[in-house]
Design a protein around this motif. Sequence first.
Motif, short mmCIF file in Angstrom:
data_model
loop_
_atom_site.label_atom_id
_atom_site.label_comp_id
_atom_site.label_asym_id
_atom_site.label_seq_id
_atom_site.Cartn_x
_atom_site.Cartn_y
_atom_site.Cartn_z
N PHE A 71 -74.10 -11.29 -11.57
CA PHE A 71 -75.09 -12.25 -12.07
C PHE A 71 -76.50 -11.95 -11.55
CE2 PHE A 71 -71.24 -15.08 -12.68
CZ PHE A 71 -71.30 -15.06 -14.07
N VAL A 75 -81.35 -9.29 -16.73
CA VAL A 75 -80.81 -9.86 -17.96
C VAL A 75 -80.40 -8.77 -18.96
CG1 VAL A 75 -81.36 -11.36 -19.95
CG2 VAL A 75 -82.22 -11.93 -17.66
N LYS A 78 -77.08 -7.29 -17.98
CA LYS A 78 -75.94 -8.20 -18.19
C LYS A 78 -75.63 -8.30 -19.67
CE LYS A 78 -77.86 -11.52 -15.64
NZ LYS A 78 -78.09 -12.74 -14.85
N TYR A 89 -69.58 -11.07 -21.49
CA TYR A 89 -70.62 -11.86 -20.82
C TYR A 89 -71.26 -12.80 -21.84
CZ TYR A 89 -75.26 -12.97 -18.99
OH TYR A 89 -76.39 -13.63 -18.59
N SER A 91 -74.12 -16.18 -22.42
CA SER A 91 -75.21 -16.96 -21.83
C SER A 91 -75.58 -18.09 -22.78
CB SER A 91 -76.41 -16.03 -21.61
OG SER A 91 -77.51 -16.78 -21.16
N LYS A 92 -75.45 -19.31 -22.29
CA LYS A 92 -75.81 -20.55 -23.00
C LYS A 92 -74.93 -20.92 -24.19
CE LYS A 92 -80.40 -21.20 -21.27
NZ LYS A 92 -80.71 -20.02 -20.46
N GLU A 104 -74.56 -19.15 -17.53
CA GLU A 104 -74.13 -17.83 -18.00
C GLU A 104 -72.72 -17.64 -17.45
OE1 GLU A 104 -76.50 -14.65 -16.32
OE2 GLU A 104 -76.57 -15.59 -14.37
N TYR A 105 -71.95 -16.78 -18.08
CA TYR A 105 -70.55 -16.65 -17.66
C TYR A 105 -69.95 -15.31 -18.00
CZ TYR A 105 -69.60 -17.81 -22.59
OH TYR A 105 -69.58 -17.81 -23.96
N ASN A 179 -68.29 -18.98 -14.05
CA ASN A 179 -69.48 -19.65 -14.58
C ASN A 179 -70.58 -19.66 -13.53
OD1 ASN A 179 -68.24 -20.30 -17.01
ND2 ASN A 179 -67.68 -22.37 -16.37
#
Length: 347
Positions: A71, A75, A78, A89, A91-92, A104-105, A179
């Motif tokens: 994490f 960005v 990722k 991956y 995000s949102k 993000e997860y 998460n």
Amino acid sequence: MVVATPTPLLRRGKKKTAAFGVPTIDLSDDKSIASEMIVKACEDYGFFKVVNHGVPKKVIARMEREAVDFFSRPVSEKGRAGPAAPFGYGSKSIGFNGDKGDLEYILLEANPLSLSQRAKNFSNDPSTFSLVTNDYVSAVRKLSCDILELVAEGLWIEDNSIFSKLISNSHNDSCFRVNHYPPFIAPNSNHNRDDDEDELNNNHWDLSPNPSKSRVGFGEHTDPQILTILRSNDVSGLQIYTHDGFWIPVPPDPNEFFVFVGDSFQALTNGRFTSVRHRVESINSWTSRMSMMYFAAPALDAWISAPPQINNIITTNIYRPFKWGDFKQIVYSLRLADSRLDYFKNH
Ligand code: GA4
């Protein structure tokens, strides 16, 4: 002798706080009492905490380090591991039907082959990433099996592997999620860092409803699988919905695991257990929350149907038998907060 050591929970009210206890099960204690207590917790809350769980601290710490490393990457880097569809991956965006959350997860299939294939997207040292993730997943799978065996014993079912064999099957469809909720400081809040730390340490939150002071991390939902095993760092945010209609914050505990009853367990027990609705609402915090969840699921072609030995006051079958794969399809066609089991009710 097993003693339920309740951890204080706070009930939302107008600036009022009321202490509750998260049912806490000590797995090093007497089996017969632990099993009875687990069944009671599954009936009353669909949620409990386990201590003396047997998962080595090192296994948890190494998994946490891998996730933090990922994490912390830029960005753009990722992003190459995404979008989550559903694995990878994210995000949102959560799921495929417009659900959003401030997080993000990483979402992964919890089997060694898939983990080793995807590891290169998550680390510059993929073999360590897949080794560490496999160790973590194996440890929490074993914990899930132990818990499911205790449940069967607590329900007086002769075959104590009746539930655990569903998830120890080599084709199980379990998954693993990490998460990451970035720090949140409410705009225009008068908070300073000391107040926030005070608030979190004392668990004395200002609980008056004020949306500008919180944000949706992960919206309310139940988990579709049989069991979920959650471990988080020391940052709060998790809330569970009780049978009497209250959202209750759960104080984080990085050394222990929280267990959630999922929709499939509700069906397997003919409604004797109910899946617990939960959500993550971030309150003012200067540090980010990170949680890791193992979702214990059967094989796609496994039947979910309550064995006759389930003693429920309701003797008719609430749900028609369904395959986990068919249920999963419905799950992904609906929104996060939807009650998917309703589609499988006998009329
Ligand atoms: C909730 C529990 C697990 O995180 C998850 C989620 C899944 C996803 O994020 O891909 C779902 C959600 C979860 C339930 C409804 C559907 C599917 C997002 C969504 C909107 C991995 C799972 O199995 O179900």
